[in-house]
Design an enzyme around this catalytic site. Structure first.
Site, PDB file in Angstrom:
ATOM      1  N   ARG A 193       0.922  -1.127  -0.048  1.00 22.11           N
ATOM      2  CA  ARG A 193       0.145  -0.098   0.171  1.00 22.11           C
ATOM      3  C   ARG A 193       0.998   1.339   0.104  1.00 22.11           C
ATOM      4  O   ARG A 193       0.542   2.447   0.205  1.00 22.11           O
ATOM      5  CB  ARG A 193      -1.189   0.228   1.346  1.00 22.11           C
ATOM      6  CG  ARG A 193      -2.163  -1.109   1.049  1.00 22.11           C
ATOM      7  CD  ARG A 193      -3.059  -0.956   0.037  1.00 22.11           C
ATOM      8  NE  ARG A 193      -4.159  -1.848   0.079  1.00 22.11           N
ATOM      9  CZ  ARG A 193      -4.106  -2.896  -1.071  1.00 22.11           C
ATOM     10  NH1 ARG A 193      -3.004  -3.399  -1.428  1.00 22.11           N
ATOM     11  NH2 ARG A 193      -5.010  -3.567  -0.719  1.00 22.11           N
ATOM     12  N   MET A 194       2.247   1.016  -0.345  1.00 23.47           N
ATOM     13  CA  MET A 194       2.928   2.348  -0.559  1.00 23.47           C
ATOM     14  C   MET A 194       2.949   2.821  -1.983  1.00 23.47           C
ATOM     15  O   MET A 194       3.724   2.808  -2.573  1.00 23.47           O
ATOM     16  CB  MET A 194       4.395   2.045  -0.138  1.00 23.47           C
ATOM     17  CG  MET A 194       4.587   1.596   1.285  1.00 23.47           C
ATOM     18  SD  MET A 194       4.172   3.051   2.479  1.00 23.47           S
ATOM     19  CE  MET A 194       5.733   3.928   2.041  1.00 23.47           C
TER      20      MET A 194
END
Length: 214
Positions: A193-194
């Protein structure tokens, strides 16, 4: 959170090269053209489909999917019935947000900006390039208005086709809008989720490129 609201199994893993400032074009329209070509090349169905979000003068939001019909350094163009809900919203509050959800290639583009009507001659040129049935349909449908039945729409369509068997004129209530971008964000999915989010923001006559936290 109520356990019934969870959606088990709907997890996505994004992998790929990072989106870096050094690899971005000098302006967002050029960068959009590159990504749009990638979406077309990837075989995405209707890559020009975009969500158009508007708001009434009272702040009531609304969103729908519309087809992008052109873009250049001046902005992003679509056509609609001016008396539709989005047309009325834009008459009261001429700002919009566009979203291109290119999920299969783990990308999306978001555009925010002011909205202006296209000159009537531009709307006319596009209208007369459309298939005959689409032109009759523009007359037959008072978009967003309540209708009694499908049959009522079909009867209206046939009546107008009889009236204009060859070349229906441009309706006064139909035409184009251009979204003049003030901000354009390019999102690319990454692991953990970066995600990468790079935003162009107009500052005077130039564009500033900045990274946003995912």
């Amino acid at each position: 959170m109520d356990s019934a609201s969870h959606l088990p199994g709907l997890r996505h893993s994004y992998e790929g090269e990072p989106l870096l400032e050094s690899g971005m074009a000098a302006d967002p329209v050029t960068q959009f053209a590159l990504w749009f070509a990638d979406a077309v090349g990837a075989g995405l169905p209707e890559p020009n489909a975009m969500v158009v979000a508007t708001s009434s003068a009272g702040g009531r939001p609304s969103a729908r999917t519309v087809l992008l019909k052109g873009f250049d350094e001046r902005g992003f163009v679509f056509f609609t019935n001016y008396e539709s809900r989005k047309g009325r919203d834009l008459g009261e509050n001429p700002r919009a947000c566009l979203l291109f959800p290119w999920h299969p290639i783990r990308r999306q583009v978001r555009v925010e900006g002011s909205v202006v009507r296209l000159p009537r001659e531009d709307s006319s040129a596009y209208f007369h390039s459309r298939p005959y049935g689409s032109r009759i349909g523009a007359w037959a449908s008072r978009q967003s208005a309540v209708v009694e039945s499908r049959e009522q729409l079909d009867v209206r369509f046939r009546e107008l086709a009889e009236r204009w068997p060859q070349d229906p004129p441009l309706p006064d209530f139909w035409g184009g809008f251009r979204v003049v971008p003030a901000e354009v964000e390019f999102w690319q999915g990454q692991t953990d989720r970066m995600h990468d989010r790079l935003r162009y923001r107009r500052t005077g006559g130039t564009w500033t490129l900045e990274r946003l936290a995912p």
